[in-house]
Design a protein around this motif. Structure first.
Motif, PDB file in Angstrom:
ATOM      1  N   ALA A  11       0.826  -1.203   0.000  1.00 31.25           N
ATOM      2  CA  ALA A  11       0.000   0.000   0.000  1.00 31.25           C
ATOM      3  C   ALA A  11       0.863   1.256   0.000  1.00 31.25           C
ATOM      4  O   ALA A  11       0.337   2.361   0.144  1.00 31.25           O
ATOM      5  CB  ALA A  11      -0.930   0.011   1.212  1.00 31.25           C
ATOM      6  N   GLY A  12       2.182   1.080  -0.174  1.00 26.52           N
ATOM      7  CA  GLY A  12       3.101   2.204  -0.134  1.00 26.52           C
ATOM      8  C   GLY A  12       3.304   2.868  -1.477  1.00 26.52           C
ATOM      9  O   GLY A  12       2.566   2.634  -2.436  1.00 26.52           O
ATOM     10  N   PHE A  13       4.339   3.677  -1.553  1.00 29.50           N
ATOM     11  CA  PHE A  13       4.623   4.515  -2.719  1.00 29.50           C
ATOM     12  C   PHE A  13       4.808   3.673  -3.978  1.00 29.50           C
ATOM     13  O   PHE A  13       4.064   3.798  -4.961  1.00 29.50           O
ATOM     14  CB  PHE A  13       5.871   5.340  -2.399  1.00 29.50           C
ATOM     15  N   VAL A  14       5.777   2.778  -3.972  1.00 28.26           N
ATOM     16  CA  VAL A  14       6.030   1.898  -5.117  1.00 28.26           C
ATOM     17  C   VAL A  14       5.103   0.684  -5.071  1.00 28.26           C
ATOM     18  O   VAL A  14       4.619   0.214  -6.097  1.00 28.26           O
ATOM     19  CB  VAL A  14       7.499   1.445  -5.143  1.00 28.26           C
ATOM     20  N   GLY A  15       4.832   0.188  -3.879  1.00 25.66           N
ATOM     21  CA  GLY A  15       4.067  -1.051  -3.734  1.00 25.66           C
ATOM     22  C   GLY A  15       2.674  -0.988  -4.306  1.00 25.66           C
ATOM     23  O   GLY A  15       2.178  -1.953  -4.900  1.00 25.66           O
TER      24      GLY A  15
END
Length: 332
Positions: A11-15
């Protein structure tokens, strides 16, 4: 062929982009503490993959999730990576970045490909571009130390447990969707709040900035392409082989936005651990996995200005309501 792919920090920037890259063609499990909230995904997306609120520091929880899902590939992106925060709370950074990585490796099925998101921060300072096979290793801050330790655990457990592993040394990611107050999203947020002056630390350090979409595509290529033998660890850089100073990035942002911005040097904001140069040689990732960047730093700045898409948590920390992100006109 459809694969079962687990993405930590999905749920992160790249993920989040990587999950979107995969969820229409593969079975996807996202493991995330959800520090930035479930609303990082659109409601209609949540039916396309499995989302588990899992803290990687919880060894039993990690083992249970992986045992049930039985992944063919694990892409390990979850990390504490905002350098000032790592410096202020090194114990927490070690728990997340080192202990969390060891917990994943202990639970990883032997026939699984394990992709570890490391960092260019593991390299010793150099004016030359960093080469995976020749450049000296020598991190200068807590974050770099934790990533180097993570790499060491990856290599150890790959041999011990017969895991096919890839260490990906990622350089500076730029574009929409940030979850941490890095330089450019913080400046963009201030500009869109109406500020015409920003106080910055060192303006001379040069970094290798990669568009977030290229970063996600790079991890996708490493996860699915090429051949990695059981027990082997391959190391590649993920960057662009081009470097830009903070001053150059500010000039590009002025040009893209058409918005005046004065910069005031603030010695109190200068990092003592700043290195002059950080850039990647990227021949190995092309040779092994067929990936090369398709977007430029100008694309990244333009996309960030047009639609910052900052997490609500980050917008709040920057003193900016999400609805205020469109107060200024976007670039054409």
């Amino acid at each position: 062929m459809s694969e079962r792919i687990c993405i930590t920090g999905g749920a992160g920037f790249v993920g989040r982009l990587l999950a979107r890259e995969f969820y229409n063609r593969h079975d996807v499990l996202v493991l995330d503490r959800l520090d930035f909230g479930i609303n990082r995904f659109r409601p209609e997306e949540l039916s396309r993959f499995e989302l588990s609120r899992t803290d990687l520091r919880d060894a039993a929880g990690v083992a249970a999730a992986l045992d049930r899902f039985a992944p063919d590939v694990i892409v390990h992106l979850a990390a504490a990576h905002f350098i000032p925060l790592c410096e202020r709370a090194p114990g927490s950074a070690v728990e997340t970045n080192v202990v969390g990585t060891a917990n994943l490796l202990m639970a990883c099925p032997p026939n699984c490909r394990f992709v570890f998101a490391s960092s260019g921060a593991v390299y010793a300072p150099s004016q030359a571009l960093h080469d995976e096979s020749r450049s000296e290793i020598g991190p200068r801050e807590v974050y770099g130390f934790t990533k180097l330790q993570g790499e060491q655990y990856v290599r150890y457990f790959a041999k011990l447990r017969g895991i096919a592993s890839v260490v990906v040394r990622l350089f500076n990611v730029v574009g929409p969707g940030e979850t941490n107050p890095h330089l450019l999203p913080e400046i963009v947020a201030q500009m869109k709040s109406g500020h015409t002056q920003v106080a910055l630390g060192n303006l001379w350090p040069k970094r290798d900035y990669i568009h977030v979409h290229d970063a996600a595509a790079g991890f996708a290529a490493v996860a699915l392409n090429g051949t990695v033998q059981a027990g082997e660890t391959v190391t590649v850089n993920l960057g662009t082989a081009k470097q830009y100073s903070v001053e150059e990035m500010i000039a590009k942002l002025r040009s893209v936005s058409g918005y005046p911005l004065a910069v005031r040097h603030d010695p109190g904001r200068a990092r003592a651990v700043d290195r002059p140069f950080l850039g990647a040689v990227i021949k190995e990732i092309w040779s092994r996995f067929g990936w090369a960047p398709r977007l430029t730093v100008d694309d990244a700045i333009r996309d960030l200005w047009r639609d910052p898409d900052l997490s609500d948590d980050l917008a709040e920390r920057l003193g900016l309501a999400p609805s205020a992100m469109s107060l200024l006109p976007s670039c054409a």
